[in-house]
Motif scaffolding. Structure first.
Motif, PDB file in Angstrom:
ATOM      1  N   ARG A 178       0.867  -1.276  -0.033  1.00 47.63           N
ATOM      2  CA  ARG A 178       0.107   0.085  -0.004  1.00 47.63           C
ATOM      3  C   ARG A 178       0.922   1.441   0.056  1.00 47.63           C
ATOM      4  O   ARG A 178       0.300   2.312   0.190  1.00 47.63           O
ATOM      5  CB  ARG A 178      -0.931   0.055   1.081  1.00 47.63           C
ATOM      6  N   GLY A 179       2.207   1.172  -0.060  1.00 47.37           N
ATOM      7  CA  GLY A 179       2.996   2.248  -0.501  1.00 47.37           C
ATOM      8  C   GLY A 179       3.148   3.265   0.940  1.00 47.37           C
ATOM      9  O   GLY A 179       3.307   4.530   0.711  1.00 47.37           O
ATOM     10  N   LEU A 180       3.036   2.703   1.960  1.00 48.28           N
ATOM     11  CA  LEU A 180       3.158   3.151   3.220  1.00 48.28           C
ATOM     12  C   LEU A 180       4.314   4.229   3.484  1.00 48.28           C
ATOM     13  O   LEU A 180       4.395   5.292   4.123  1.00 48.28           O
ATOM     14  CB  LEU A 180       2.915   2.405   4.441  1.00 48.28           C
ATOM     15  N   LYS A 181       5.553   3.369   3.314  1.00 47.77           N
ATOM     16  CA  LYS A 181       6.848   4.272   3.418  1.00 47.77           C
ATOM     17  C   LYS A 181       6.763   5.362   2.539  1.00 47.77           C
ATOM     18  O   LYS A 181       7.371   6.488   3.085  1.00 47.77           O
ATOM     19  CB  LYS A 181       7.859   3.233   2.870  1.00 47.77           C
ATOM     20  N   ARG A 182       6.247   5.608   1.310  1.00 42.57           N
ATOM     21  CA  ARG A 182       6.142   6.732   0.241  1.00 42.57           C
ATOM     22  C   ARG A 182       5.471   7.676   1.075  1.00 42.57           C
ATOM     23  O   ARG A 182       5.551   8.940   1.032  1.00 42.57           O
ATOM     24  CB  ARG A 182       5.639   6.452  -0.995  1.00 42.57           C
ATOM     25  N   ILE A 183       4.337   7.235   1.596  1.00 39.24           N
ATOM     26  CA  ILE A 183       3.300   8.148   2.201  1.00 39.24           C
ATOM     27  C   ILE A 183       3.673   8.845   3.355  1.00 39.24           C
ATOM     28  O   ILE A 183       3.665  10.041   3.485  1.00 39.24           O
ATOM     29  CB  ILE A 183       1.895   7.351   2.625  1.00 39.24           C
ATOM     30  N   TYR A 184       4.594   8.024   4.084  1.00 39.35           N
ATOM     31  CA  TYR A 184       5.159   8.588   5.407  1.00 39.35           C
ATOM     32  C   TYR A 184       6.326   9.776   4.950  1.00 39.35           C
ATOM     33  O   TYR A 184       6.339  10.769   5.696  1.00 39.35           O
ATOM     34  CB  TYR A 184       5.868   7.572   6.334  1.00 39.35           C
ATOM     35  N   GLU A 185       7.014   9.246   3.957  1.00 41.52           N
ATOM     36  CA  GLU A 185       8.062  10.147   3.470  1.00 41.52           C
ATOM     37  C   GLU A 185       7.525  11.490   2.907  1.00 41.52           C
ATOM     38  O   GLU A 185       7.812  12.669   3.151  1.00 41.52           O
ATOM     39  CB  GLU A 185       8.709   9.390   2.255  1.00 41.52           C
ATOM     40  N   GLN A 186       6.124  11.402   2.436  1.00 46.27           N
ATOM     41  CA  GLN A 186       5.831  12.667   1.570  1.00 46.27           C
ATOM     42  C   GLN A 186       5.033  13.621   2.748  1.00 46.27           C
ATOM     43  O   GLN A 186       5.117  14.720   2.617  1.00 46.27           O
ATOM     44  CB  GLN A 186       4.524  12.103   0.918  1.00 46.27           C
ATOM     45  N   GLN A 187       4.729  12.696   3.667  1.00 48.92           N
ATOM     46  CA  GLN A 187       4.206  13.774   4.706  1.00 48.92           C
ATOM     47  C   GLN A 187       5.273  14.414   5.411  1.00 48.92           C
ATOM     48  O   GLN A 187       5.314  15.604   5.850  1.00 48.92           O
ATOM     49  CB  GLN A 187       3.494  12.845   5.949  1.00 48.92           C
ATOM     50  N   ALA A 188       6.338  13.758   5.844  1.00 49.81           N
ATOM     51  CA  ALA A 188       7.344  14.370   6.318  1.00 49.81           C
ATOM     52  C   ALA A 188       8.110  15.754   5.419  1.00 49.81           C
ATOM     53  O   ALA A 188       8.669  16.591   6.092  1.00 49.81           O
ATOM     54  CB  ALA A 188       8.556  13.506   6.533  1.00 49.81           C
ATOM     55  N   SER A 189       7.908  15.510   4.061  1.00 51.43           N
ATOM     56  CA  SER A 189       8.355  16.562   3.326  1.00 51.43           C
ATOM     57  C   SER A 189       7.304  17.694   3.019  1.00 51.43           C
ATOM     58  O   SER A 189       7.309  18.266   2.180  1.00 51.43           O
ATOM     59  CB  SER A 189       8.934  15.989   1.982  1.00 51.43           C
ATOM     60  N   ARG A 190       6.001  17.264   3.249  1.00 52.45           N
ATOM     61  CA  ARG A 190       4.894  18.092   2.867  1.00 52.45           C
ATOM     62  C   ARG A 190       4.670  18.060   1.564  1.00 52.45           C
ATOM     63  O   ARG A 190       4.210  19.056   1.069  1.00 52.45           O
ATOM     64  CB  ARG A 190       4.900  19.486   3.399  1.00 52.45           C
ATOM     65  N   GLU A 191       4.505  16.973   1.095  1.00 52.98           N
ATOM     66  CA  GLU A 191       4.335  16.590  -0.126  1.00 52.98           C
ATOM     67  C   GLU A 191       3.066  16.014  -0.654  1.00 52.98           C
ATOM     68  O   GLU A 191       2.776  15.200   0.027  1.00 52.98           O
ATOM     69  CB  GLU A 191       5.537  15.958  -1.036  1.00 52.98           C
ATOM     70  N   TRP A 192       2.316  16.642  -1.528  1.00 50.55           N
ATOM     71  CA  TRP A 192       0.914  16.175  -1.646  1.00 50.55           C
ATOM     72  C   TRP A 192       1.060  15.610  -3.004  1.00 50.55           C
ATOM     73  O   TRP A 192       1.275  16.102  -4.188  1.00 50.55           O
ATOM     74  CB  TRP A 192      -0.108  17.286  -1.828  1.00 50.55           C
ATOM     75  N   SER A 193       0.902  14.032  -3.085  1.00 56.44           N
ATOM     76  CA  SER A 193       1.089  13.516  -4.439  1.00 56.44           C
ATOM     77  C   SER A 193       0.575  11.949  -4.136  1.00 56.44           C
ATOM     78  O   SER A 193       0.489  11.401  -3.383  1.00 56.44           O
ATOM     79  CB  SER A 193       2.700  12.903  -4.752  1.00 56.44           C
TER      80      SER A 193
END
Length: 315
Positions: free
Chosen positions: A110-125
């Motif tokens: 489910r791509g959770l690692k990527r989702i957590y990384e995006q949150q840390a960098s305030r990235e909406w993707s």
């Protein structure tokens, strides 16, 4: 009768034992060099703190209760020669370990690692690489209590489960079964290869580089059993060649994992610090096995105890 515990218990655990066995002398939170090791008929240990010299000093020892599933760190030859009864807590790890296995698998799918990384960098993707687990295949090396529970959970998500053990005998929650000899035939078809095997003469070095390279370039290898299942360099080399795609490792050849070990710096490897079995219910579940066994021991029915171990075979 003296019963020596080589690790601390919480007050309510001690009270539970004292109330159940008022005539037994429990010696809690002692060390292997405590003089009581020579007078104790029963010793309760996690296993790693006893060596051959301790067994020699334990002149009154008749039953060794190991509050873990693995026995490879015990001086099994000396224990076997003495005819000491050995039991463990096989089965208590199945819930937390199966949940840990499923958590890592779902996190990857489910791509959770990527989702957590995006949150840390305030990235909406929405480009998280999320995929479905349903329809996948999973090979479980060691479909016993832990492997069976992992199989049950995976089947609930629509995963086809293949169990692999020494004999190929039937196991619960496995759609198909095979023996160790059949590994090479099925590895190329598996999406997930999960090991929960113990350390025994049959399992040490069971997997080699050829096994890893026969896996899909999208497969994930998960080891939650023991670190001597393979030479770690073989896995490193195979991962660097792209097969399997990733590895989730909870156990290692050397623990703690050295700071300079290559696994730490490999993006395709998840390092878990041998933590998959941790649970606030660990000691409670251990006592749930120990207390009925102690009742049988006191009644002279040692042969009826649960989780009796063949020290010559290691399980």
């Amino acid at each position: 009768m003296d019963i020596l515990f080589l690790f601390p218990l919480k007050d309510h655990h001690e009270q539970r034992l004292k109330e159940a066995f008022p005539d037994v002398n429990f010696l809690f939170d002692r060390k292997p060099d405590d003089p009581a090791i020579g007078t104790s008929e029963v010793i309760v240990t996690y296993g790693a703190d006893l060596d051959a010299a301790h067994i020699e000093k334990a002149e009154a020892l008749k039953w060794l209760m190991v509050a873990s599933a693995g026995l490879e760190q015990l001086p099994q030859e000396e224990i076997s020669k003495r005819g000491i009864t050995v039991t463990n807590v096989r089965g208590i790890h199945k819930t937390p370990m199966a949940e840990s296995i499923l958590a890592h698998i779902l996190s990857g799918k489910r791509g959770l690692k990527r989702i957590y990384e995006q949150q840390a960098s305030r990235e909406w993707s929405k480009k998280t690489g999320s995929r479905e687990l349903r329809g996948s295949t999973a090979l479980i090396l060691g479909p016993g209590a832990i492997g069976g529970e992992a199989g049950r959970l995976l089947q609930a998500f629509g995963v086809k489960t293949y169990g692999c053990n020494r004999s190929g005998r039937k196991a619960d929650y496995m759609d198909e079964m095979l023996s160790f000899e059949g590994l090479t035939d099925v590895l190329p078809e598996m999406d997930f290869i999960i090991s929960v095997l113990p350390s025994t003469p049959e399992t040490r070095g069971l997997l080699n580089k050829e096994h890893f390279l026969s896996m899909k370039d999208t497969a994930v290898f998960l080891n939650f059993g023991r670190g001597d299942l393979y030479d770690e360099q073989h896995l490193i080399d195979a991962l660097n060649e792209g097969r399997p795609a990733a590895a989730v490792l909870d156990v290692f050849e050397t623990e703690p994992l050295p700071e300079d070990h290559p696994f730490w710096g490999m993006d395709q490897v998840t390092v878990s610090p041998h933590a998959s079995s941790l649970s606030g219910k660990y000691v409670d579940r251990s006592l749930d096995i120990f207390i009925p066994n102690l009742k049988l021991w006191l009644e002279g029915k040692a042969g009826d105890m649960d989780n009796l171990i063949d020290t010559e075979r290691g399980y």
